[in-house]
Each structure stands twice: as C-alpha cells, then as structure tokens.
Enzyme design. Structure first.
Site: not given
Length: 369
Positions: A163, A191, A218, A243, A267
C-alpha cells in the site's frame, strides 16, 4: 427456498494492527453481517463492508438501506433465483453494491447448503485447487515496511501487495526498500489507491519503478479517470490494474473498449456480490484481461464468498482476501494454510459463524421479516 427473514448486524471487527491506506487509517474494521433464514429452516450468512471512498456507502447508510429497502424487497422471494433477486434489489435502490452483496452472499450460502454443494459449484464448479496468499503491507516508513516484508518471507510468503499513495518520492523509497530487503525472487504488487491522482505524477513514479521488477501497478489515478490509465498504459512496461475504477458492467465496458488495463481487481463489495462478480469475470475473460479477487478487508464470511468465485473461474489468476488473518477476533472460521488457501468441500460458503462472538461485536441489530 423462500426467504422468510433477514437479521442485520452492525459490527466492528478488531484488527491486530491498524490498516493504513492512502485515504484512511482503520483501527478496527466496521462491517454489516446478514443472517438470512428460509422457510425450510436453512440459514445463509452474508456480509457488507462499505467504504465511502470506494463504494460510496457508509456503515450507517448500509444498515439503513438493508433494513428499509433491500431486505423488504427480497422477503418472500426464492433464494435460488439470483438474477431475479438482483433485479428486485436494483429496482428497490440504485447502486449500493456492498449492501446488495450482503444479501447476494447469504443467498449463495443458503442455496449451497440446500443443495449440499460448495458455493463454487453454483458459479462454475471447481477450477483452481489452491491460491497463494499475498500479504498486504500497510503504509509505513520504508524501513518498517521492509522489516515486515522480511518477517513474512520467513513465514513462507512469496508475494506482497504494498500500500502506497502518500507522494511519489516517499512511495518510491518504500518500494525500493522492500525490493532490496526481500530480493528479486519475491513478487511485489504496488497499490496506490488513487493516491498519485493523475497521469503526470504516475509517470514520474513509473520511470523510477521500471527497474524494480514490479508485478503490477494498481489504481494510481482517480477512480473515474479511465483516460489517465490509457495514457499511462501506453508509456510503461509495468502492467496496470484497475481497482476503484471498476464497479460494474458499465465500467468494464469502457475499460475493455479503451484497452485501459492489463488486469482488473474485482471486489464483491464494489459490484454487488458473487453473481455480479461472475458477470464481470466473464466479460474480462472474453477481452483477454486477467482478474483478481480483492477485498475490503472482510470477515471469514465475505472472504470465503470471494474465494468461491475465484476458485471457479480461470480468469482469476490472483486473490487478495486476507481480512481474517488481520483480525484478532473473527466471527467465522475460514481456514488458511499460509501461504496458501485451499477451500474445503463443505456446503455453502463452508464457514461456521460463532454467534456468541457475533453478539459480542454487534453494536446494533434488527430483524426484517
């Protein structure tokens, strides 16, 4: 298989450590759990983990929309009729995908139990035998992220999702520190959670990252800026994953039409559950786009649902469903053989819910019948 009642629980799942992403820090993870009961006495469990920054839903709003709109819309309906159930929910309320996922997942759990089959048999049958689990590194200092990565390598992990998204310079330092610590054989996925905002900032970063053997990058830009993803994709050799920019069919159509990504992160909370997730996966597969099942950091219930979708479709080449590993207390018993996940053969989601723990973590609940 008529839906007789739906009990809705607003809970907080305790995290072992705070979960830090570009736009928020979560000391605990709020969630909505649904307990769906049919007239034949079968219980199915579902979950919604809304996120104001991703799904556009709040915890309080999700509880209310389930209580006043979605649950009443499906009471009396057949839990086996997934297409019709989603049509009912869509007619009742536009959007609110996480809320709809809570009912969708509970229906798949209940139907699997009724038929005596794992939920993945309802979405295409078993395709994958197991998936490696990717450990997610929350944003911290370069040294702290590198130290955690090294500890996880010693535990058997072979891939990390980092992250980032604070600023390009410090983020590049974080990524470089982890790569130097774990070596070239370990997979690193980055990400950004929209944190680099636009194509200009992202291109500054990718020029420095292209020599660091990154698996993929991402969502570096704002969710709605598909054109920025197109521009970045044309100027880098690092594979790009979308995403937050992929919520439903309309987004997927634009991504495919513009060739905006190499990979997509599906998701259940963004698209409305297991049934819509399979539709997106089929679209991606026809376009030659690889899929990942991602997570909003869900309990064993939501995580198991995501795994059942991923295990039944060859378009899914990675999974990132590690919520249960991050909680000090969970309502379910999804089992991980770290660093792998291998689903059991039990009916439905294959997860037992501890209702005593659920009651302990519940802030508010209501029954709709």
């Amino acid at each position: 298989m008529i839906i007789q009642s739906i009990e809705i629980f607003k809970i907080e799942l305790p995290l072992i450590e705070p979960f830090v992403v570009s736009y928020a820090t979560y000391p605990n993870m709020p969630s909505i759990i649904t307990k769906l009961t049919t007239t034949c006495g079968i219980v199915g469990w579902g979950e919604a983990v809304p996120d104001e920054h991703v799904t556009g839903e709040t915890l309080e709003g999700t509880f209310a929309v389930l209580k006043h709109h979605l649950a009443p819309a499906v009471i009396g309906e057949n839990a086996m009729n997934f297409e019709a159930l989603h049509e009912k929910m869509d007619a009742a309320v536009y959007g609110v995908p996480a809320a709809k996922a809570a009912i969708d997942i509970a229906c798949f759990d209940a139907v699997g139990k009724k038929l005596g089959v794992p939920a993945y048999q309802l979405t295409g049958g078993r395709y994958h035998e197991k998936f490696p689990i990717t450990h997610v590194l929350s944003i911290a200092t370069p040294e702290a992220m590198a130290d955690e990565a090294a500890r996880r390598v010693d535990m058997g992990y072979t891939s990390f999702k980092m992250k980032v998204g604070r600023d390009v310079a410090s983020d590049v330092a974080r990524i470089r520190a982890v790569r130097e610590r774990v070596g070239e054989a370990i997979a690193i996925r980055v990400d950004v959670n929209q944190g680099w905002v636009n194509a200009a900032n992202t291109l500054q970063a990718v020029r420095q990252l292209e020599q660091l053997n990154i698996d993929w990058l991402e969502q570096p830009v704002k969710a709605d800026d598909i054109d920025a993803m197109v521009a970045i994709k044309a100027k880098t050799t690092i594979p790009l994953m979308i995403d937050e920019g992929l919520r439903g069919v309309r987004d997927m159509r634009e991504i495919i039409a513009k060739n905006a990504a190499d990979k997509v992160n599906i998701k259940l909370m963004k698209c409305g559950g297991m049934y819509p997730a399979m539709k997106l996966a089929h679209m991606a597969q026809m376009a030659g786009i690889e899929c990942q099942i991602g997570s909003m950091v869900e309990s064993s219930v939501g995580s198991a649902a995501g795994f059942h979708v991923a295990f039944s479709n060859k378009a899914f080449t990675s999974v990132e469903l590690t919520g249960p590993l991050k909680f000090s207390k969970d309502i379910g018993n999804l089992h991980y053989d770290v660093p792998f996940i291998q689903l059991n053969e039990r009916a439905g989601l294959g997860v037992d819910v501890d209702e005593a723990i659920l009651a302990e973590l519940t802030d508010e609940s209501v029954v709709v019948s």
